[in-house]
Design an enzyme around this catalytic site. Sequence first.
Site, PDB file in Angstrom:
ATOM      1  N   VAL A  84       3.507   1.192   2.807  1.00 34.68           N
ATOM      2  CA  VAL A  84       3.316   0.112   3.769  1.00 34.68           C
ATOM      3  C   VAL A  84       3.760  -1.185   3.120  1.00 34.68           C
ATOM      4  O   VAL A  84       3.368  -1.494   1.987  1.00 34.68           O
ATOM      5  CB  VAL A  84       1.854   0.010   4.228  1.00 34.68           C
ATOM      6  CG1 VAL A  84       1.688  -1.145   5.210  1.00 34.68           C
ATOM      7  CG2 VAL A  84       1.399   1.315   4.870  1.00 34.68           C
TER       8      VAL A  84
ATOM      9  N   ASP B  93      -8.879  11.670  11.726  1.00 29.28           N
ATOM     10  CA  ASP B  93      -8.969  11.118  10.369  1.00 29.28           C
ATOM     11  C   ASP B  93      -9.758   9.814  10.379  1.00 29.28           C
ATOM     12  O   ASP B  93      -9.347   8.822   9.773  1.00 29.28           O
ATOM     13  CB  ASP B  93      -7.566  10.903   9.794  1.00 29.28           C
ATOM     14  CG  ASP B  93      -7.575  10.789   8.274  1.00 29.28           C
ATOM     15  OD1 ASP B  93      -8.518  11.310   7.650  1.00 29.28           O
ATOM     16  OD2 ASP B  93      -6.648  10.179   7.719  1.00 29.28           O
TER      17      ASP B  93
ATOM     18  N   THR C 142       1.853   9.801   3.517  1.00 24.88           N
ATOM     19  CA  THR C 142       3.098  10.008   4.254  1.00 24.88           C
ATOM     20  C   THR C 142       4.161   8.968   3.947  1.00 24.88           C
ATOM     21  O   THR C 142       5.329   9.185   4.256  1.00 24.88           O
ATOM     22  CB  THR C 142       2.839   9.990   5.769  1.00 24.88           C
ATOM     23  OG1 THR C 142       2.245   8.738   6.139  1.00 24.88           O
ATOM     24  CG2 THR C 142       1.911  11.127   6.170  1.00 24.88           C
ATOM     25  N   GLY C 143       3.785   7.833   3.382  1.00 26.09           N
ATOM     26  CA  GLY C 143       4.765   6.802   3.119  1.00 26.09           C
ATOM     27  C   GLY C 143       4.136   5.576   2.500  1.00 26.09           C
ATOM     28  O   GLY C 143       2.994   5.602   2.045  1.00 26.09           O
TER      29      GLY C 143
ATOM     30  N   GLY D 176       0.817  -1.205   0.000  1.00 27.40           N
ATOM     31  CA  GLY D 176       0.000   0.000   0.000  1.00 27.40           C
ATOM     32  C   GLY D 176       0.847   1.249   0.000  1.00 27.40           C
ATOM     33  O   GLY D 176       2.065   1.213   0.192  1.00 27.40           O
TER      34      GLY D 176
ATOM     35  N   LYS E 254       5.576   0.375   8.127  1.00 24.55           N
ATOM     36  CA  LYS E 254       5.265   1.636   7.465  1.00 24.55           C
ATOM     37  C   LYS E 254       6.556   2.428   7.343  1.00 24.55           C
ATOM     38  O   LYS E 254       7.225   2.710   8.341  1.00 24.55           O
ATOM     39  CB  LYS E 254       4.230   2.424   8.268  1.00 24.55           C
ATOM     40  CG  LYS E 254       3.678   3.638   7.539  1.00 24.55           C
ATOM     41  CD  LYS E 254       2.485   4.231   8.276  1.00 24.55           C
ATOM     42  CE  LYS E 254       1.869   5.375   7.512  1.00 24.55           C
ATOM     43  NZ  LYS E 254       0.688   5.950   8.215  1.00 24.55           N
TER      44      LYS E 254
END
Length: 718
Positions: free
Chosen positions: A462, A567, A459-460, A455, A477
């Site tokens: 996975v 969120d 932000t980054g 994924g 992550k």
Amino acid sequence: MFGKKKKKIEISGPSNFEHRVHTGFDPQEQKFTGLPQQWHSLLADTANRPKPMVDPSCITPIQLAPMKTIVRGNKSCKESSINGLLEDFDNISVTRSNSLRKESPPTPDQGAASRIQGHSEENGFITFSQYSSESDTTTDYTTEKYRDRSLYGDDLDLYYRGSHAAKQNGHAMKMKHGDAYYPEMKPLKSDLARFPVDYHTHLDSLSKASEYGDLKWDYQRASSSSPLDYSFQLTPSRTAGTSRCSKESLAYSESDWGPSFDDYDRRPKSSYLHQTSPQPAMRQRSKSGSGLQEPMMPFGASAFKTHPQGHSYNSYTYPRLSEPTMCIPKVDYDRAQMVFSPPLSGSDTYPRGPTKLPQSQSKVGYSSSSHQYPGYHKASLYHHPSLQTSSQYISTASYLSSLSISSSTYPPPSWGSSSDQQPSRVSHEQFRAALQLVVSPGDPREYLDNFIKIGEGSTGIVCIATEKHTGKQVAVKKMDLRKQQRRELLFNEVVIMRDYHHDNVVDMYNSYLVGDELWVVMEFLEGGALTDIVTHTRMNEEQIATVCLSVLKALSYLHNQGVIHRDIKSDSILLTSDGRIKLSDFGFCAQVSKEVPKRKSLVGTPYWMAPEVISRLPYGTEVDIWSLGIMVIEMIDGEPPYFNEPPLQAMRRIRDSLPPRVKDLHKVSSMLRGFLDLMLVREPSQRATAQELLGHPFLKLAGPPSCIVPLMRQYRHH
């Protein structure tokens, strides 16, 4: 030539062959079937999911390599209203929301770009120039064409404080009293000058200050008695012969350091200016009602300073108002000097000043204890020697401060001086050293291998990895420190998940710094995200109640600790293979306490955001309850309200309209409708709490986790 022919090598067939992956294509559904997990993540609909956004007011400046100069133009926008800007959202590819891409997006078409005023383009990036009525300085906006259903704080920052608030001919535009639901909220103004996702990568892109025609921004309260009556005026302006400042640092006051409810003056409060010419190009005016003499800057602007070698470096300051007689207000160090507590300071209370970073403070008022984040690490194979006591945690802010500046207060500004020292900057090395204090030493690759990307987020990325000794799978992550919109938020990924453990919260094992990346090792949930279920299947009320019960248990626990998730959506809900439900994605959370009871930063994903967040009103844990209500509609209808509309337009609908409703109310029981009505209440004080909702009769319909398993089987067959 006539020699004996060589014997042909015989290749045998495969031995012990077995089909482990059976892929195919369903012509009716127009979808691939049986894809491996890492392939499915590349082809799934998740690319079209809206990404969360953060408020750019606290973006940390870092030193980066310069990008080539962007030349600006003088075109003005065709339309003044926000509607003219929203039209382009449907034409933009969502793949541009990928914060980890390695290259710039292609140049947008000129037709769409012409709707945005005062810009020209190069490699898909647009540079804006706005002229502040409080400052004769040119502020450059390096922006990227906005992306479909992907909205970051950079976008909404400009959505609120845009240059499109008035007609092209400079006529003032007033907001009427009935234009918004909240009588005390700020009007939304639309400037879709978007910063690129790799924001810090492009902050230092301009190599020299330029003199171009700009727009004069006149923002003032109207004389009407209505609190919503503002007048916005844009007039073309040129300042021939006036030297632009090329060294400047921008100060924001959009902070959440205290329960300030000044809804009209929470604007950019000051600018710390360095002039390269002896003529100061700065005007000051007294803010109404405060007597404060201060220059103003457009919110979200990036102020650039020209390096002697031609490279541009930007500097930001984030003071809060405390001295009404100073042009640059002094930071309230009684509040700023806090023990470094990432949930509190990492989200939107990370104060900065032009000459000093925040100092450590000995007390932080949390709900039950000081929460100085002792070095908790789960006793497992992932445990490595780490800092064990709170006294070993050095205040990151004071650590960084000790590397640069020793003064404890802001010096008075010298507007005309060209020899003033530049404000201190947090270098990448300093920030990395600070982050190293809260992560574990070592390299996780020593005990993990077989990394497979499954994924990608804002932000980054996975990955799943396998523990070498046991074969257990974990999720990793990976977040690049140099590619974050707000680096401070990385502390949330470490501290919140490390210090708050609950059966319905994803368990974090450990965190590491690997090169310039933060790696967070956590449990791997094989069931995937709730998004897959709500997108491909339909849930009954038992299953909806089961999900709500688990999420409310997690929220009740977090809210009691003063943690706002900010969120909540189906993407943040993960499932185990046996149907258990856990809350994840704490990268945008915030901490509230007695000292900091409310937040005001614009953080979240547009379609799920509460009205008070969009309206920039102080908010608390109630925003998670609204987002949960939107997620319930998502579970019923398959998507959140207004999902077919561009993000900004959807946010305006959320802000101005009555609470959204389920599409087919007749398919929903009265019990579920009543449960939903308690969450989707516009007035936060009237909204039910997580603890109150746990006692609602609808949750008695909740079944065991196994009732979710059939849903996972269904969407996997699609």
